[in-house]
Design an enzyme around this catalytic site. Sequence first.
Site, PDB file in Angstrom:
ATOM      1  N   ILE A   1       9.824  63.252  43.183  1.00  0.00           N
ATOM      2  CA  ILE A   1       9.718  64.712  43.266  1.00  0.00           C
ATOM      3  C   ILE A   1       8.283  65.173  43.031  1.00  0.00           C
ATOM      4  O   ILE A   1       8.037  66.360  42.858  1.00  0.00           O
ATOM      5  CB  ILE A   1      10.651  65.382  42.235  1.00  0.00           C
ATOM      6  CG1 ILE A   1      10.295  64.935  40.804  1.00  0.00           C
ATOM      7  CG2 ILE A   1      12.111  65.075  42.552  1.00  0.00           C
ATOM      8  CD1 ILE A   1      11.080  65.654  39.713  1.00  0.00           C
ATOM      9  N   ASP A   2       7.336  64.225  43.063  1.00  0.00           N
ATOM     10  CA  ASP A   2       5.964  64.534  42.676  1.00  0.00           C
ATOM     11  C   ASP A   2       5.089  65.058  43.800  1.00  0.00           C
ATOM     12  O   ASP A   2       3.961  65.500  43.572  1.00  0.00           O
ATOM     13  CB  ASP A   2       5.300  63.304  42.037  1.00  0.00           C
ATOM     14  CG  ASP A   2       5.423  62.050  42.905  1.00  0.00           C
ATOM     15  OD1 ASP A   2       5.260  62.154  44.129  1.00  0.00           O
ATOM     16  OD2 ASP A   2       5.684  60.970  42.340  1.00  0.00           O
TER      17      ASP A   2
ATOM     18  N   HIS B   1      15.552  63.773  46.520  1.00  0.00           N
ATOM     19  CA  HIS B   1      15.793  64.454  45.244  1.00  0.00           C
ATOM     20  C   HIS B   1      15.013  65.754  45.129  1.00  0.00           C
ATOM     21  O   HIS B   1      14.883  66.315  44.047  1.00  0.00           O
ATOM     22  CB  HIS B   1      15.466  63.526  44.075  1.00  0.00           C
ATOM     23  CG  HIS B   1      16.380  62.343  43.993  1.00  0.00           C
ATOM     24  ND1 HIS B   1      16.172  61.277  43.135  1.00  0.00           N
ATOM     25  CD2 HIS B   1      17.524  62.049  44.662  1.00  0.00           C
ATOM     26  CE1 HIS B   1      17.135  60.389  43.297  1.00  0.00           C
ATOM     27  NE2 HIS B   1      17.960  60.833  44.220  1.00  0.00           N
TER      28      HIS B   1
ATOM     29  N   SER C   1      14.269  50.924  41.590  1.00  0.00           N
ATOM     30  CA  SER C   1      15.176  49.991  40.915  1.00  0.00           C
ATOM     31  C   SER C   1      16.470  49.775  41.683  1.00  0.00           C
ATOM     32  O   SER C   1      17.257  48.888  41.346  1.00  0.00           O
ATOM     33  CB  SER C   1      15.491  50.510  39.510  1.00  0.00           C
ATOM     34  OG  SER C   1      16.057  51.817  39.585  1.00  0.00           O
TER      35      SER C   1
END
Length: 259
Positions: free
Chosen positions: A111-112, A129, A204
Amino acid sequence: MVHAIFDRAEKAQHALEEAFAESSRAVVFTGAGISTESGIPDFRSAGGIWSRMEPILFDDFLASEEARLEDWRRRFDMAERFAAARPNGAHEAVAHLARNGPVSLVVTQNIDGLHTRSGVPPEKLVELHGAGDHATCLECGTRHEISFAQDQIAKTGMSPRCTACGGLLKAAIISFGQPMPEDELERAMKESVMADLFVATGTSLVVYPAAALPMMAKEAGARLIICSREPTDQDDIADLVVRTPLAETFGPLKQMKFA
């Protein structure tokens, strides 16, 4: 059975160059690990954000003014972190491959906003997201800047409202318990099964339904490469696993030439 595991950046880089050079339609799927090298903390690892604070559930955001104000406080802090961060070599390489190479879609859980700032074309980016650089109205969808929300809280002490309809504003991020964006997920799934190469980078692979994308691509015939410093549950189906630092490994790929 995984065909090869690379733990040296130079060898991994050459393997990735070869894979992208041979691909005609690739998908790159990224998670928090691609941004930690830009100074942005991840959420789920030991010492990550969720180990220090409980996430605010979507239903709690809707029901509680206290929860909304706390959520906004966290978003303002994150927005400052995001603004201070810079895309690293891995972001830049992915952007180059999307602009000039075989990458048809970049799918990110982050979300950056660093993929946007690195130059990934908007039409080739799916942010599953959401994004932390703006807010949207939960009623009508009108976009508002984070700075507007910050000003409103400073002036009123209350959570901000939409200028168009008066509905609740929320940072344009998918919270726990909030439905995933169906159109974006559908597009990611469609591209994944059409790809001849799927590269999962810095994720992950534990958050579903997004974590199903590599398996879908592999089952449809794509070559699967997983680039993660830690083992994942899908390593055993990968054609190649890379354990090296992402910026160092991917960075040289931004020099690749394509016809």
